[in-house]
Design an enzyme around this catalytic site. Structure first.
Site, PDB file in Angstrom:
ATOM      1  N   LYS A 111     -75.481  46.781 -57.649  1.00 30.56           N
ATOM      2  CA  LYS A 111     -76.722  47.383 -58.030  1.00 30.56           C
ATOM      3  C   LYS A 111     -76.338  48.766 -57.692  1.00 30.56           C
ATOM      4  O   LYS A 111     -76.517  49.573 -58.317  1.00 30.56           O
ATOM      5  CB  LYS A 111     -77.940  46.765 -57.471  1.00 30.56           C
ATOM      6  CG  LYS A 111     -78.033  45.317 -58.113  1.00 30.56           C
ATOM      7  CD  LYS A 111     -79.427  44.825 -57.803  1.00 30.56           C
ATOM      8  CE  LYS A 111     -79.447  44.614 -56.056  1.00 30.56           C
ATOM      9  NZ  LYS A 111     -78.597  43.788 -55.854  1.00 30.56           N
ATOM     10  N   ARG A 119     -88.216  42.581 -56.784  1.00 27.93           N
ATOM     11  CA  ARG A 119     -87.705  41.231 -56.225  1.00 27.93           C
ATOM     12  C   ARG A 119     -88.482  40.220 -56.389  1.00 27.93           C
ATOM     13  O   ARG A 119     -88.044  38.792 -56.145  1.00 27.93           O
ATOM     14  CB  ARG A 119     -87.104  41.635 -54.865  1.00 27.93           C
ATOM     15  CG  ARG A 119     -85.778  41.913 -54.679  1.00 27.93           C
ATOM     16  CD  ARG A 119     -85.399  42.100 -53.332  1.00 27.93           C
ATOM     17  NE  ARG A 119     -83.951  41.927 -52.968  1.00 27.93           N
ATOM     18  CZ  ARG A 119     -82.957  42.909 -52.739  1.00 27.93           C
ATOM     19  NH1 ARG A 119     -83.434  44.074 -52.734  1.00 27.93           N
ATOM     20  NH2 ARG A 119     -81.860  42.389 -52.495  1.00 27.93           N
ATOM     21  N   ARG A 126     -67.984  44.786 -47.718  1.00 23.98           N
ATOM     22  CA  ARG A 126     -68.722  45.962 -47.917  1.00 23.98           C
ATOM     23  C   ARG A 126     -68.744  46.772 -46.945  1.00 23.98           C
ATOM     24  O   ARG A 126     -68.913  46.417 -45.665  1.00 23.98           O
ATOM     25  CB  ARG A 126     -70.142  45.704 -48.288  1.00 23.98           C
ATOM     26  CG  ARG A 126     -71.309  46.737 -48.354  1.00 23.98           C
ATOM     27  CD  ARG A 126     -72.439  46.474 -49.020  1.00 23.98           C
ATOM     28  NE  ARG A 126     -72.977  45.265 -48.960  1.00 23.98           N
ATOM     29  CZ  ARG A 126     -73.907  45.018 -49.832  1.00 23.98           C
ATOM     30  NH1 ARG A 126     -74.478  45.679 -50.818  1.00 23.98           N
ATOM     31  NH2 ARG A 126     -74.544  43.629 -49.605  1.00 23.98           N
ATOM     32  N   ARG A 134     -72.994  46.096 -42.748  1.00 21.89           N
ATOM     33  CA  ARG A 134     -74.293  45.664 -42.602  1.00 21.89           C
ATOM     34  C   ARG A 134     -74.430  44.281 -41.785  1.00 21.89           C
ATOM     35  O   ARG A 134     -73.752  43.583 -41.932  1.00 21.89           O
ATOM     36  CB  ARG A 134     -75.082  45.641 -43.824  1.00 21.89           C
ATOM     37  CG  ARG A 134     -75.705  46.892 -44.440  1.00 21.89           C
ATOM     38  CD  ARG A 134     -75.955  46.793 -45.960  1.00 21.89           C
ATOM     39  NE  ARG A 134     -76.599  45.625 -46.466  1.00 21.89           N
ATOM     40  CZ  ARG A 134     -77.242  45.695 -47.395  1.00 21.89           C
ATOM     41  NH1 ARG A 134     -76.847  46.333 -48.520  1.00 21.89           N
ATOM     42  NH2 ARG A 134     -77.920  44.352 -47.773  1.00 21.89           N
ATOM     43  N   ARG A 191     -79.662  35.086 -48.315  1.00 18.23           N
ATOM     44  CA  ARG A 191     -80.254  36.151 -49.213  1.00 18.23           C
ATOM     45  C   ARG A 191     -80.180  35.577 -50.421  1.00 18.23           C
ATOM     46  O   ARG A 191     -80.819  35.768 -51.536  1.00 18.23           O
ATOM     47  CB  ARG A 191     -79.420  37.264 -48.927  1.00 18.23           C
ATOM     48  CG  ARG A 191     -79.971  38.184 -47.746  1.00 18.23           C
ATOM     49  CD  ARG A 191     -78.768  39.225 -47.245  1.00 18.23           C
ATOM     50  NE  ARG A 191     -78.385  40.039 -48.117  1.00 18.23           N
ATOM     51  CZ  ARG A 191     -77.422  40.849 -48.507  1.00 18.23           C
ATOM     52  NH1 ARG A 191     -76.374  40.584 -47.527  1.00 18.23           N
ATOM     53  NH2 ARG A 191     -77.315  41.769 -49.255  1.00 18.23           N
TER      54      ARG A 191
HETATM   55  P1  ADP Z   1     -75.846  45.540 -54.175  1.00 16.61           P
HETATM   56  O1  ADP Z   1     -76.655  46.829 -54.250  1.00 16.61           O
HETATM   57  O2  ADP Z   1     -76.026  44.834 -55.535  1.00 16.61           O
HETATM   58  O3  ADP Z   1     -75.776  44.945 -52.847  1.00 16.61           O
HETATM   59  P2  ADP Z   1     -73.158  46.863 -53.900  1.00 16.61           P
HETATM   60  O4  ADP Z   1     -73.297  48.095 -55.009  1.00 16.61           O
HETATM   61  O5  ADP Z   1     -73.475  47.415 -52.554  1.00 16.61           O
HETATM   62  O6  ADP Z   1     -74.264  45.872 -54.278  1.00 16.61           O
HETATM   63  O7  ADP Z   1     -71.863  46.246 -54.003  1.00 16.61           O
HETATM   64  C1  ADP Z   1     -71.475  45.364 -53.009  1.00 16.61           C
HETATM   65  C2  ADP Z   1     -69.997  45.413 -52.544  1.00 16.61           C
HETATM   66  O8  ADP Z   1     -69.164  45.063 -53.491  1.00 16.61           O
HETATM   67  C3  ADP Z   1     -69.608  46.834 -51.804  1.00 16.61           C
HETATM   68  O9  ADP Z   1     -68.725  46.648 -51.190  1.00 16.61           O
HETATM   69  C4  ADP Z   1     -69.239  47.646 -53.288  1.00 16.61           C
HETATM   70  O10 ADP Z   1     -68.184  48.365 -53.102  1.00 16.61           O
HETATM   71  C5  ADP Z   1     -68.318  46.138 -53.978  1.00 16.61           C
HETATM   72  N1  ADP Z   1     -68.588  46.398 -55.388  1.00 16.61           N
HETATM   73  C6  ADP Z   1     -69.487  46.877 -56.224  1.00 16.61           C
HETATM   74  N2  ADP Z   1     -69.011  46.699 -57.580  1.00 16.61           N
HETATM   75  C7  ADP Z   1     -67.836  46.013 -57.711  1.00 16.61           C
HETATM   76  C8  ADP Z   1     -66.939  45.648 -58.650  1.00 16.61           C
HETATM   77  N3  ADP Z   1     -67.309  45.829 -59.920  1.00 16.61           N
HETATM   78  N4  ADP Z   1     -65.982  44.891 -58.339  1.00 16.61           N
HETATM   79  C9  ADP Z   1     -65.660  44.633 -57.093  1.00 16.61           C
HETATM   80  N5  ADP Z   1     -66.399  45.072 -55.941  1.00 16.61           N
HETATM   81  C10 ADP Z   1     -67.485  45.759 -56.239  1.00 16.61           C
HETATM   82  P1  ADP Z   2     -78.830  43.711 -51.582  1.00 12.32           P
HETATM   83  O1  ADP Z   2     -79.187  44.052 -53.011  1.00 12.32           O
HETATM   84  O2  ADP Z   2     -77.278  43.816 -51.298  1.00 12.32           O
HETATM   85  O3  ADP Z   2     -79.254  42.368 -51.171  1.00 12.32           O
HETATM   86  P2  ADP Z   2     -80.728  45.397 -50.411  1.00 12.32           P
HETATM   87  O4  ADP Z   2     -80.385  46.803 -49.778  1.00 12.32           O
HETATM   88  O5  ADP Z   2     -81.249  45.748 -51.704  1.00 12.32           O
HETATM   89  O6  ADP Z   2     -79.129  44.772 -50.509  1.00 12.32           O
HETATM   90  O7  ADP Z   2     -81.585  44.529 -49.516  1.00 12.32           O
HETATM   91  C1  ADP Z   2     -81.493  44.188 -48.287  1.00 12.32           C
HETATM   92  C2  ADP Z   2     -82.790  43.298 -47.667  1.00 12.32           C
HETATM   93  O8  ADP Z   2     -83.773  44.551 -47.743  1.00 12.32           O
HETATM   94  C3  ADP Z   2     -83.219  42.302 -48.658  1.00 12.32           C
HETATM   95  O9  ADP Z   2     -82.449  41.263 -48.117  1.00 12.32           O
HETATM   96  C4  ADP Z   2     -84.660  42.190 -48.095  1.00 12.32           C
HETATM   97  O10 ADP Z   2     -84.748  41.810 -46.771  1.00 12.32           O
HETATM   98  C5  ADP Z   2     -84.923  43.749 -47.996  1.00 12.32           C
HETATM   99  N1  ADP Z   2     -85.518  44.108 -49.384  1.00 12.32           N
HETATM  100  C6  ADP Z   2     -85.019  45.019 -50.086  1.00 12.32           C
HETATM  101  N2  ADP Z   2     -85.571  45.398 -51.336  1.00 12.32           N
HETATM  102  C7  ADP Z   2     -86.827  44.601 -51.171  1.00 12.32           C
HETATM  103  C8  ADP Z   2     -87.749  44.124 -52.272  1.00 12.32           C
HETATM  104  N3  ADP Z   2     -87.793  44.935 -53.290  1.00 12.32           N
HETATM  105  N4  ADP Z   2     -88.462  43.080 -51.769  1.00 12.32           N
HETATM  106  C9  ADP Z   2     -88.502  42.558 -50.597  1.00 12.32           C
HETATM  107  N5  ADP Z   2     -87.423  42.599 -49.686  1.00 12.32           N
HETATM  108  C10 ADP Z   2     -86.440  43.909 -50.123  1.00 12.32           C
END
Ligand code: ADP
Ligand code: ADP
Ligand code: ZN
Length: 220
Positions: A13, A88, A127, A161, A172
Protein backbone atom coordinates in the site's frame (compact mmCIF):
# COMPACT_ATOMS: atom_id res chain seq x y z
CA UNK A 1 -9.72 12.78 -6.32
CA UNK A 2 -10.03 10.70 -3.13
CA UNK A 3 -8.84 7.10 -3.36
CA UNK A 4 -8.33 4.44 -0.68
CA UNK A 5 -5.46 1.99 -1.14
CA UNK A 6 -6.52 -1.09 0.75
CA UNK A 7 -4.84 -4.38 1.61
CA UNK A 8 -3.32 -6.54 4.34
CA UNK A 9 -0.18 -5.39 6.21
CA UNK A 10 2.84 -5.51 3.91
CA UNK A 11 0.74 -5.74 0.73
CA UNK A 12 2.47 -2.76 -0.88
CA UNK A 13 0.00 0.00 0.00
CA UNK A 14 2.64 2.52 1.06
CA UNK A 15 4.85 1.85 -1.95
CA UNK A 16 1.96 2.30 -4.36
CA UNK A 17 0.28 5.15 -2.47
CA UNK A 18 3.41 7.24 -2.74
CA UNK A 19 3.57 6.72 -6.52
CA UNK A 20 -0.14 7.31 -7.06
CA UNK A 21 -0.15 10.46 -4.91
CA UNK A 22 2.71 11.90 -6.97
CA UNK A 23 0.89 11.02 -10.17
CA UNK A 24 -2.42 12.58 -9.11
CA UNK A 25 -0.87 15.58 -7.34
CA UNK A 26 -2.61 14.92 -4.03
CA UNK A 27 -1.04 13.98 -0.67
CA UNK A 28 -0.62 10.44 0.63
CA UNK A 29 -2.32 10.16 4.01
CA UNK A 30 -0.86 7.18 5.85
CA UNK A 31 -2.16 6.82 9.39
CA UNK A 32 0.60 4.34 10.27
CA UNK A 33 3.32 6.80 9.18
CA UNK A 34 1.64 9.59 11.14
CA UNK A 35 1.47 7.45 14.27
CA UNK A 36 5.10 6.30 13.91
CA UNK A 37 6.16 9.96 13.66
CA UNK A 38 4.16 10.70 16.81
CA UNK A 39 5.84 7.78 18.61
CA UNK A 40 9.30 8.90 17.46
CA UNK A 41 8.67 12.41 18.83
CA UNK A 42 8.18 10.88 22.29
CA UNK A 43 4.91 12.76 22.80
CA UNK A 44 2.19 11.77 25.25
CA UNK A 45 -0.07 10.82 22.32
CA UNK A 46 2.73 8.74 20.76
CA UNK A 47 3.11 6.76 23.98
CA UNK A 48 -0.57 5.85 23.81
CA UNK A 49 0.05 4.28 20.36
CA UNK A 50 3.00 2.17 21.61
CA UNK A 51 0.91 -0.38 23.45
CA UNK A 52 -1.09 -1.20 20.33
CA UNK A 53 1.37 -0.82 17.47
CA UNK A 54 4.25 -2.72 19.09
CA UNK A 55 1.95 -5.71 19.64
CA UNK A 56 0.37 -5.67 16.19
CA UNK A 57 -3.05 -4.52 17.40
CA UNK A 58 -5.19 -1.84 15.81
CA UNK A 59 -5.20 1.54 17.53
CA UNK A 60 -8.70 2.44 18.80
CA UNK A 61 -10.92 4.24 16.27
CA UNK A 62 -11.31 7.48 18.29
CA UNK A 63 -7.55 8.07 18.37
CA UNK A 64 -7.10 7.34 14.66
CA UNK A 65 -10.07 9.47 13.62
CA UNK A 66 -8.83 12.47 15.55
CA UNK A 67 -5.51 12.35 13.68
CA UNK A 68 -7.17 11.71 10.32
CA UNK A 69 -9.67 14.53 10.61
CA UNK A 70 -6.98 17.04 11.49
CA UNK A 71 -4.84 15.88 8.56
CA UNK A 72 -7.65 15.96 6.02
CA UNK A 73 -8.48 19.56 6.89
CA UNK A 74 -5.02 20.82 5.98
CA UNK A 75 -4.96 22.89 2.77
CA UNK A 76 -2.82 20.47 0.74
CA UNK A 77 -5.60 17.87 0.93
CA UNK A 78 -8.27 20.19 -0.46
CA UNK A 79 -8.34 18.55 -3.90
CA UNK A 80 -8.20 14.97 -2.64
CA UNK A 81 -5.94 12.41 -1.01
CA UNK A 82 -4.65 8.86 -1.27
CA UNK A 83 -5.60 7.07 1.94
CA UNK A 84 -3.03 4.42 2.87
CA UNK A 85 -3.77 2.08 5.77
CA UNK A 86 -7.04 3.85 6.52
CA UNK A 87 -9.87 2.93 6.98
CA UNK A 88 -9.17 -0.30 8.85
CA UNK A 89 -12.55 -0.87 10.48
CA UNK A 90 -16.13 -0.45 9.26
CA UNK A 91 -16.56 2.36 11.82
CA UNK A 92 -13.57 4.17 10.28
CA UNK A 93 -15.04 3.69 6.78
CA UNK A 94 -18.34 5.21 7.91
CA UNK A 95 -16.53 8.10 9.56
CA UNK A 96 -14.51 8.75 6.38
CA UNK A 97 -17.69 8.90 4.28
CA UNK A 98 -19.22 11.38 6.73
CA UNK A 99 -16.08 13.50 6.88
CA UNK A 100 -15.73 13.68 3.10
CA UNK A 101 -19.44 14.47 2.74
CA UNK A 102 -19.00 17.44 5.09
CA UNK A 103 -16.24 18.65 2.75
CA UNK A 104 -18.51 18.15 -0.29
CA UNK A 105 -16.49 15.13 -1.50
CA UNK A 106 -16.84 11.41 -1.87
CA UNK A 107 -14.50 8.51 -2.57
CA UNK A 108 -13.77 7.83 -6.24
CA UNK A 109 -12.52 4.27 -5.66
CA UNK A 110 -11.15 1.76 -3.19
CA UNK A 111 -8.27 -0.17 -4.73
CA UNK A 112 -7.58 -3.42 -2.87
CA UNK A 113 -4.21 -5.13 -3.30
CA UNK A 114 -4.66 -8.89 -3.12
CA UNK A 115 -1.60 -10.60 -1.61
CA UNK A 116 -1.47 -13.87 0.38
CA UNK A 117 -0.01 -14.44 3.85
CA UNK A 118 3.26 -16.07 2.70
CA UNK A 119 4.17 -13.11 0.50
CA UNK A 120 3.19 -10.70 3.28
CA UNK A 121 5.52 -12.34 5.80
CA UNK A 122 8.37 -12.27 3.26
CA UNK A 123 7.74 -8.64 2.33
CA UNK A 124 7.59 -7.52 5.96
CA UNK A 125 10.77 -9.46 6.83
CA UNK A 126 12.77 -7.62 4.14
CA UNK A 127 11.17 -4.19 4.60
CA UNK A 128 13.45 -1.29 5.47
CA UNK A 129 12.15 2.22 6.10
CA UNK A 130 14.08 5.48 5.87
CA UNK A 131 13.80 7.16 9.26
CA UNK A 132 14.42 10.54 7.65
CA UNK A 133 11.83 10.61 4.84
CA UNK A 134 9.66 7.51 5.17
CA UNK A 135 10.64 5.95 1.83
CA UNK A 136 10.24 2.16 1.94
CA UNK A 137 12.62 -0.44 0.51
CA UNK A 138 12.89 -4.21 0.42
CA UNK A 139 16.30 -5.83 0.76
CA UNK A 140 15.56 -8.12 -2.18
CA UNK A 141 12.62 -6.78 -4.21
CA UNK A 142 13.18 -3.06 -3.99
CA UNK A 143 16.70 -2.39 -2.69
CA UNK A 144 18.04 1.15 -2.16
CA UNK A 145 20.35 2.32 -5.00
CA UNK A 146 23.41 2.17 -2.75
CA UNK A 147 23.56 -0.14 0.26
CA UNK A 148 22.25 1.40 3.46
CA UNK A 149 21.53 4.81 1.94
CA UNK A 150 18.10 6.20 1.01
CA UNK A 151 17.72 6.93 -2.70
CA UNK A 152 15.04 9.55 -2.05
CA UNK A 153 16.78 11.77 0.53
CA UNK A 154 20.34 10.44 0.90
CA UNK A 155 20.12 9.70 4.63
CA UNK A 156 21.84 6.55 5.95
CA UNK A 157 19.09 5.63 8.40
CA UNK A 158 17.35 2.63 6.89
CA UNK A 159 15.77 0.65 9.72
CA UNK A 160 13.50 -2.33 10.34
CA UNK A 161 10.12 -1.61 11.90
CA UNK A 162 9.66 -3.10 15.38
CA UNK A 163 6.35 -4.61 14.27
CA UNK A 164 7.86 -6.41 11.24
CA UNK A 165 9.14 -9.31 13.37
CA UNK A 166 7.35 -12.44 12.15
CA UNK A 167 5.16 -13.14 15.23
CA UNK A 168 3.92 -9.54 15.19
CA UNK A 169 3.27 -9.68 11.44
CA UNK A 170 1.10 -12.76 12.01
CA UNK A 171 -0.77 -10.95 14.78
CA UNK A 172 -1.32 -7.97 12.45
CA UNK A 173 -2.66 -10.30 9.80
CA UNK A 174 -5.15 -11.76 12.31
CA UNK A 175 -6.30 -8.23 13.15
CA UNK A 176 -6.68 -7.61 9.43
CA UNK A 177 -8.85 -10.69 8.91
CA UNK A 178 -10.99 -9.99 11.98
CA UNK A 179 -11.50 -6.22 11.77
CA UNK A 180 -10.30 -4.86 8.43
CA UNK A 181 -11.43 -7.41 5.85
CA UNK A 182 -15.12 -6.64 6.60
CA UNK A 183 -14.46 -3.16 5.18
CA UNK A 184 -14.24 -4.80 1.72
CA UNK A 185 -17.92 -5.78 1.84
CA UNK A 186 -18.82 -2.25 2.93
CA UNK A 187 -17.23 -0.79 -0.22
CA UNK A 188 -18.37 -3.63 -2.47
CA UNK A 189 -21.97 -2.79 -1.51
CA UNK A 190 -21.33 0.83 -2.52
CA UNK A 191 -19.87 -0.12 -5.90
CA UNK A 192 -16.47 1.38 -5.05
CA UNK A 193 -14.31 -1.72 -4.75
CA UNK A 194 -11.64 -2.43 -7.39
CA UNK A 195 -9.48 -5.50 -6.79
CA UNK A 196 -5.93 -5.62 -8.09
CA UNK A 197 -3.49 -8.55 -8.06
CA UNK A 198 -0.73 -7.33 -5.73
CA UNK A 199 1.64 -10.27 -6.20
CA UNK A 200 3.58 -9.00 -9.25
CA UNK A 201 6.61 -6.69 -9.19
CA UNK A 202 6.23 -3.08 -8.01
CA UNK A 203 6.10 -1.88 -11.65
CA UNK A 204 3.49 -4.42 -12.67
CA UNK A 205 1.24 -3.50 -9.72
CA UNK A 206 1.71 0.23 -10.43
CA UNK A 207 0.52 -0.35 -13.99
CA UNK A 208 -2.54 -2.33 -12.85
CA UNK A 209 -3.51 0.42 -10.42
CA UNK A 210 -2.98 3.03 -13.14
CA UNK A 211 -5.41 1.19 -15.42
CA UNK A 212 -8.04 1.07 -12.66
CA UNK A 213 -7.64 4.78 -11.91
CA UNK A 214 -7.83 5.71 -15.60
CA UNK A 215 -11.06 3.72 -15.95
CA UNK A 216 -12.56 5.37 -12.85
CA UNK A 217 -11.57 8.83 -14.08
CA UNK A 218 -13.05 8.40 -17.54
CA UNK A 219 -16.30 7.10 -16.03
CA UNK A 220 -16.68 10.21 -13.82
P1 ADP B 1 2.19 -1.78 3.22
O1 ADP B 1 2.17 -0.28 3.23
O2 ADP B 1 0.96 -2.36 2.59
O3 ADP B 1 2.49 -2.36 4.55
P2 ADP B 1 4.78 -1.55 1.79
O4 ADP B 1 4.52 -0.67 0.62
O5 ADP B 1 5.50 -0.96 2.93
O6 ADP B 1 3.38 -2.23 2.27
O7 ADP B 1 5.53 -2.85 1.26
C1 ADP B 1 5.95 -3.89 2.16
C2 ADP B 1 7.33 -4.39 1.73
O8 ADP B 1 7.22 -5.07 0.47
C3 ADP B 1 8.35 -3.28 1.51
O9 ADP B 1 9.62 -3.78 1.86
C4 ADP B 1 8.27 -3.01 0.00
O10 ADP B 1 9.50 -2.51 -0.52
C5 ADP B 1 7.96 -4.40 -0.54
N1 ADP B 1 7.10 -4.39 -1.73
C6 ADP B 1 6.12 -3.51 -2.05
N2 ADP B 1 5.53 -3.84 -3.22
C7 ADP B 1 6.14 -4.98 -3.63
C8 ADP B 1 5.99 -5.83 -4.79
N3 ADP B 1 5.05 -5.58 -5.73
N4 ADP B 1 6.79 -6.91 -4.88
C9 ADP B 1 7.73 -7.17 -3.94
N5 ADP B 1 7.93 -6.42 -2.83
C10 ADP B 1 7.15 -5.33 -2.69
P1 ADP C 1 0.96 -1.99 7.52
O1 ADP C 1 0.05 -1.57 6.42
O2 ADP C 1 2.23 -2.58 7.05
O3 ADP C 1 0.27 -2.82 8.55
P2 ADP C 1 0.82 0.63 8.84
O4 ADP C 1 1.94 1.57 8.95
O5 ADP C 1 -0.35 1.03 8.00
O6 ADP C 1 1.44 -0.72 8.35
O7 ADP C 1 0.25 0.30 10.29
C1 ADP C 1 1.09 -0.05 11.35
C2 ADP C 1 0.30 -0.13 12.65
O8 ADP C 1 -0.28 1.16 12.94
C3 ADP C 1 -0.90 -1.06 12.62
O9 ADP C 1 -0.53 -2.39 12.95
C4 ADP C 1 -1.80 -0.45 13.69
O10 ADP C 1 -1.33 -0.74 15.00
C5 ADP C 1 -1.57 1.03 13.48
N1 ADP C 1 -2.53 1.63 12.53
C6 ADP C 1 -2.23 2.25 11.35
N2 ADP C 1 -3.33 2.71 10.75
C7 ADP C 1 -4.39 2.37 11.56
C8 ADP C 1 -5.79 2.55 11.48
N3 ADP C 1 -6.36 3.16 10.43
N4 ADP C 1 -6.55 2.06 12.50
C9 ADP C 1 -6.00 1.44 13.55
N5 ADP C 1 -4.69 1.24 13.69
C10 ADP C 1 -3.87 1.70 12.70
ZN1 ZN D 1 14.97 8.93 2.89
Amino acid sequence: MDVVLFGPPGAGKGTQARLLAARLGVPQIATGDMMRAERASGSELGRRFDAYMGRGLLVPDELVLELLEERLRRPDARAGAIFDGFPRTVAQAEALDALLARLGRRLAAVVSLDVGLDAIVERAAGRRVCEACGQTYHVRYNPPPSTGRCGACGADRLVRRDDDAEPVVRRRYEEYVAKTEPVLAYYEARGLLRRVDGTGSVDVVTRSIGEVIDAVRSAR
